[in-house]
Scaffold this motif. Structure first.
Motif, mmCIF file in Angstrom:
data_model
loop_
_atom_site.group_PDB
_atom_site.id
_atom_site.type_symbol
_atom_site.label_atom_id
_atom_site.label_comp_id
_atom_site.label_asym_id
_atom_site.label_seq_id
_atom_site.Cartn_x
_atom_site.Cartn_y
_atom_site.Cartn_z
ATOM 1 N N THR A 135 0.715 3.994 -2.982
ATOM 2 C CA THR A 135 0.207 5.320 -2.617
ATOM 3 C C THR A 135 1.216 6.426 -2.886
ATOM 4 O O THR A 135 0.879 7.474 -3.437
ATOM 5 C CB THR A 135 -0.193 5.338 -1.124
ATOM 6 O OG1 THR A 135 -1.172 4.330 -0.892
ATOM 7 C CG2 THR A 135 -0.763 6.692 -0.742
ATOM 8 N N ALA A 143 0.836 -1.209 0.000
ATOM 9 C CA ALA A 143 0.000 0.000 0.000
ATOM 10 C C ALA A 143 0.869 1.256 0.000
ATOM 11 O O ALA A 143 0.559 2.241 -0.682
ATOM 12 C CB ALA A 143 -0.925 -0.010 1.206
ATOM 13 N N ARG A 144 1.966 1.233 0.758
ATOM 14 C CA ARG A 144 2.883 2.376 0.774
ATOM 15 C C ARG A 144 3.473 2.627 -0.605
ATOM 16 O O ARG A 144 3.509 3.763 -1.096
ATOM 17 C CB ARG A 144 4.012 2.131 1.783
ATOM 18 C CG ARG A 144 5.040 3.249 1.831
ATOM 19 C CD ARG A 144 6.214 2.935 2.735
ATOM 20 N NE ARG A 144 7.070 1.888 2.217
ATOM 21 C CZ ARG A 144 8.263 1.559 2.742
ATOM 22 N NH1 ARG A 144 8.676 2.187 3.834
ATOM 23 N NH2 ARG A 144 8.988 0.597 2.232
ATOM 24 N N GLU A 200 1.622 6.957 -6.808
ATOM 25 C CA GLU A 200 0.444 6.807 -7.658
ATOM 26 C C GLU A 200 0.292 7.955 -8.652
ATOM 27 O O GLU A 200 -0.278 7.771 -9.741
ATOM 28 C CB GLU A 200 -0.823 6.689 -6.806
ATOM 29 C CG GLU A 200 -1.125 7.898 -5.947
ATOM 30 C CD GLU A 200 -2.351 7.679 -5.075
ATOM 31 O OE1 GLU A 200 -3.056 6.671 -5.310
ATOM 32 O OE2 GLU A 200 -2.592 8.495 -4.164
#
Length: 222
Positions: free
Chosen positions: A21, A17-18, A24
């Motif tokens: 994110t 997720a890091r 992105e």
């Protein structure tokens, strides 16, 4: 052991997720669709191997050991790839001279150094725990059992310390504990950056987000 495995499943998900994110909105630095597909395939495969290993542990210990070893290898592969991808993308931002502000540039160098060094430390302990966990599947005796319990506790503790040290709030503790290593590691990282510089120009990244990653709740190391 179950809590230990669940801990790593959560950490891997947070690492992914890091990575997604932070980059992105960065042109040519986003996590590709192929990378996401490979990640989720390995992630699901790791879960399946882990569940099968736990289920077969009392029925067929030898077969369970094979599944545990496969799950451990996939765990380690996912952690290494995610940590490497994050640091590599930070290197790419630094190499492409996307930052004009010297203070921000210094902040990015600090994030690169801290993330890569803490990741390496945590990976060393994780690799030791995976090795002992695999041996335990084949050699079940009191000595291996003690080593397993000891190394799992050390691994969880090292992960927790490394995670806490990534936060900006604990920067003073990081400096007091890792000052000597940080300076040498930073010089090594910058040498690599200079050696590989001169690549193609990519679009700018939201650098405030990148530099402030050490203050973000998703900035786990492993």
């Amino acid at each position: 052991t179950q809590a230990y495995v669940c801990n790593y499943f959560v950490l891997i998900a947070l690492l992914f997720a890091r990575l997604v994110t932070i980059f992105e909105n960065a042109e040519n630095l986003q996590v590709s669709r192929r990378f996401k597909i490979v990640f989720w395939c390995l992630y699901v495969s790791t879960i399946v191997c882990g569940v099968l290993g736990a289920w077969m542990f009392t029925i067929a210990p030898a077969a369970a050991g094979i599944f545990v070893m496969a799950a451990a290898l996939q765990f380690f592969t996912l952690i290494v790839v995610l940590a490497y991808a994050f640091v590599y993308k930070l290197f790419t931002v630094h190499q492409n001279n996307a930052i004009d502000n010297a203070a921000t540039n210094e902040g990015l160098k600090s994030v690169i150094t801290k993330s890569s060094m803490l990741s390496f430390i945590s990976l060393v302990f994780s690799m030791c725990s995976f090795i002992v966990l695999t041996l335990y599947s084949f050699l079940q005796n009191v000595h291996v059992d003690f080593c397993l319990d000891f190394i799992l506790c050390i691994d969880v503790a090292s992960n927790a310390v490394c995670i806490f040290l990534t936060f900006k709030h604990f920067d003073a503790y990081y400096r007091s504990l890792c000052t000597a290593c940080d300076g040498r590691w930073s010089r090594c990282c910058m040498k690599l950056a200079l050696r590989d510089s001169g690549g193609d120009t990519r679009g700018p990244v939201e650098l405030n987000k990148v530099v402030s990653v050490s203050a973000s709740p998703t900035s786990v190391t492993l």
